[in-house]
Design an enzyme around this catalytic site. Structure first.
Site, short mmCIF file in Angstrom:
data_model
loop_
_atom_site.label_atom_id
_atom_site.label_comp_id
_atom_site.label_asym_id
_atom_site.label_seq_id
_atom_site.Cartn_x
_atom_site.Cartn_y
_atom_site.Cartn_z
N HIS A 169 -29.51 7.93 -0.12
CA HIS A 169 -30.09 8.08 1.34
C HIS A 169 -30.20 9.60 1.48
O HIS A 169 -29.58 10.53 0.63
CB HIS A 169 -29.34 7.72 2.38
CG HIS A 169 -27.92 7.84 2.43
ND1 HIS A 169 -27.40 8.98 2.94
CD2 HIS A 169 -27.06 7.14 2.00
CE1 HIS A 169 -26.12 9.10 2.68
NE2 HIS A 169 -25.77 7.62 2.12
N HIS A 226 -17.47 11.60 2.68
CA HIS A 226 -17.43 12.15 4.05
C HIS A 226 -16.40 13.44 4.06
O HIS A 226 -16.01 13.53 5.38
CB HIS A 226 -17.09 11.13 5.08
CG HIS A 226 -18.46 10.34 5.24
ND1 HIS A 226 -18.46 9.22 6.23
CD2 HIS A 226 -19.45 9.96 4.43
CE1 HIS A 226 -19.58 8.55 5.91
NE2 HIS A 226 -20.02 8.84 4.89
N ASP A 248 -30.10 11.33 4.45
CA ASP A 248 -29.26 12.13 5.65
C ASP A 248 -27.94 12.22 4.68
O ASP A 248 -27.50 11.65 4.00
CB ASP A 248 -29.44 11.22 6.58
CG ASP A 248 -29.03 10.01 6.57
OD1 ASP A 248 -29.15 9.35 5.38
OD2 ASP A 248 -28.49 9.30 7.55
N ASP A 289 -22.46 11.87 -1.55
CA ASP A 289 -23.07 10.97 -0.66
C ASP A 289 -24.07 11.64 0.27
O ASP A 289 -23.87 12.04 1.11
CB ASP A 289 -21.77 10.33 0.31
CG ASP A 289 -22.31 9.47 1.36
OD1 ASP A 289 -23.44 8.62 0.98
OD2 ASP A 289 -21.83 9.44 2.20
N GLU A 299 -29.32 6.49 7.04
CA GLU A 299 -28.46 5.74 6.73
C GLU A 299 -26.98 6.04 7.31
O GLU A 299 -26.22 5.00 7.68
CB GLU A 299 -27.91 5.72 5.28
CG GLU A 299 -27.17 4.49 4.55
CD GLU A 299 -25.72 4.78 4.55
OE1 GLU A 299 -24.82 3.95 4.66
OE2 GLU A 299 -25.19 5.87 4.68
N GLU A 300 -26.70 7.36 7.54
CA GLU A 300 -25.34 7.50 8.07
C GLU A 300 -25.30 7.29 9.59
O GLU A 300 -24.04 7.23 9.96
CB GLU A 300 -25.05 9.20 8.07
CG GLU A 300 -24.90 9.50 6.55
CD GLU A 300 -23.53 9.04 5.61
OE1 GLU A 300 -23.13 8.35 6.41
OE2 GLU A 300 -23.55 9.37 4.47
#
Length: 443
Positions: free
Chosen positions: A106, A415, A108, A138, A172-173
């Site tokens: 993704h 994250h 974002d 990520d 996605e996030e």
């Protein structure tokens, strides 16, 4: 005939695939550009609304020399369902209807607070094998990796039976706006052709196959008591004590009805299904007041061998029983009680609207082809499952996609402040993907 031109060309293609190495310079140049705009890709509406098209511009520039329009082999489709928030489909056609797909990377990223980082999170920092920056693990690292691999495949002129496809997705996030990312692509039939082969969801970590995830469901339990002076507790109903006991009761019911099972061991889940409180609040007042209400909030993480509808039904029935007779709960001390003349405690249970469902991947020959590729490159393959959740993968499986999951970032870095990935893992990632594609050719 193993000496026929067709057979020899196929053997040459397989050899080229298995020998593919990441173009490090091309990869790092693209990753540097993507991390350089990651501040504008942060996803936490309404405070941060990502502009994924900014990332797509860099990807489009990287693939431009290899596009069909420029005499290359790469088909490129930019799909936008919300202004500034696009998805990108890259495709190298094969000679048959078979397809291998890489989806889930993704565009974002989660929010980064520069004050909590030791480096600028919105710039790529190369320190030996470590690549620091928001999105390296990520998931911008995967975007740069797959983009680079697709350009290398297009450049090599390898002719395959199988169409090779990559999809980079928006939103996605955070799923604050429906229909923007992979859900929009699904609804509009953009991914339908991918059902003719395996779909690898590239948004996990540690370079090993993830074969299962848990579902996620949030819940609120409002516990209603009766306000009174703390010096006269016999006249009230303590909502905090009620919350403590009612939460424990619901947890006991949950763990009785959704215990650990053998399938969880088979799929390498580290934990069974869980229900736990994560936040608590109560009516504001003085410390000499027994509060009228208390709100407990938490979540359920459910392995894919149970359903969320079962959970909702069981917990609602448990709350109904408690509302009928709250005095069945243990009390605290000689005067604490959950019913007084003219009043009894009550509970209100609500579930969050957004539900993520867990997945147990179908362990098909395409999955075993992936395991073989991982063993070829990393010498061992250790599948695992996580109690975290991924959006839409279960829905895609239910819709007929042969889906399983992989990623080359670091789980410990997901994250996190000072997020990073390893360049060596990304280099091995290309080798794994290329070998997997070659293995799939024979299925």
């Amino acid at each position: 005939d193993r000496f026929s031109p067709t057979t020899m060309a196929h053997d040459e293609a397989m050899a080229t695939l298995r020998a593919l190495k990441l173009d490090r310079k091309r990869f790092l140049e693209l990753l540097e550009k993507l991390i350089g705009i990651s501040e504008k890709l942060q996803d936490n509406p309404p405070h941060f609304v990502p502009q994924e098209n900014l990332a797509i511009q860099h990807v489009m520039a990287a693939v431009d020399p290899f596009r069909v329009e420029n005499g290359g082999r790469l088909h490129v489709e930019h799909v936008v369902y919300s202004e500034g928030r696009g998805n990108l489909i890259l495709k190298i056609p094969g000679t048959t209807e078979k397809v291998v797909s890489m989806v889930g990377s993704h565009l974002d990223v989660v929010v980064a607070d520069p004050e909590c980082w030791e480096r600028d999170p919105f710039q790529l920092h190369v320190e030996g094998d470590k690549l620091f920056g928001r999105g390296t693990t990520d998931c911008l690292g995967h975007v740069a990796l797959v983009t680079t691999m697709m350009t290398q495949l297009a450049e090599s002129r390898v002719e395959l039976d199988t169409t090779v496809c990559a999809v980079f997705i928006a939103s996605e996030e955070a799923q604050a706006e429906a229909g923007v990312g992979v859900d929009g692509l699904l609804e509009n039939g953009k991914l339908e052709f991918m059902k003719k082969g395996p779909l690898l969801w590239l948004d996990t970590a540690d370079s090993q196959p993830c074969i299962g995830t848990a579902g996620a469901l949030t819940w609120d339990l409002k516990c209603n008591g009766m306000l009174c002076h703390s010096g006269m507790p016999q006249q009230g109903i303590n909502a905090v004590e009620l919350a403590m006991e009612a939460t424990k009761y619901l947890q006991d019911v949950f763990y009785e009805q959704f215990p650990a099972c053998d399938k969880e061991k088979e799929y390498y889940f580290r934990t069974p299904s869980t229900m736990k409180p994560t936040q608590i609040s109560c009516a504001k007042g003085g410390l000499n007041q027994i509060p009228q209400w208390c709100l407990v909030q938490g979540d359920v993480r459910l392995t894919p061998f149970y359903t969320m509808e079962q959970v909702k039904k069981v917990l609602r029935e448990a709350v109904t029983r408690l509302n009928e007779d709250p005095t069945c709960l243990p009390s605290h001390g000689p005067v604490s009680k959950y019913a007084v003349p003219g009043k009894k405690a009550s509970l209100e249970l609500r579930f969050g609207e957004y539900v993520m469902h867990g997945i147990a991947c179908n362990l098909t020959p395409y999955y075993h082809a992936l395991c073989s590729a991982i063993k070829q490159v990393r010498k061992e393959c250790q599948p695992y499952s996580v109690s975290g959740s991924l959006p839409l993968v279960k829905e895609m499986q239910d819709a007929g996609f042969n889906i399983f999951m992989l990623g080359f970032g670091l789980m410990s870095s997901y994250h996190a402040d000072n997020e990073y990935c390893l360049l060596s893992d990304m280099e091995q990632g290309v080798e794994i993907l290329a070998s997997w594609i070659a293995n799939c050719e024979g299925i």
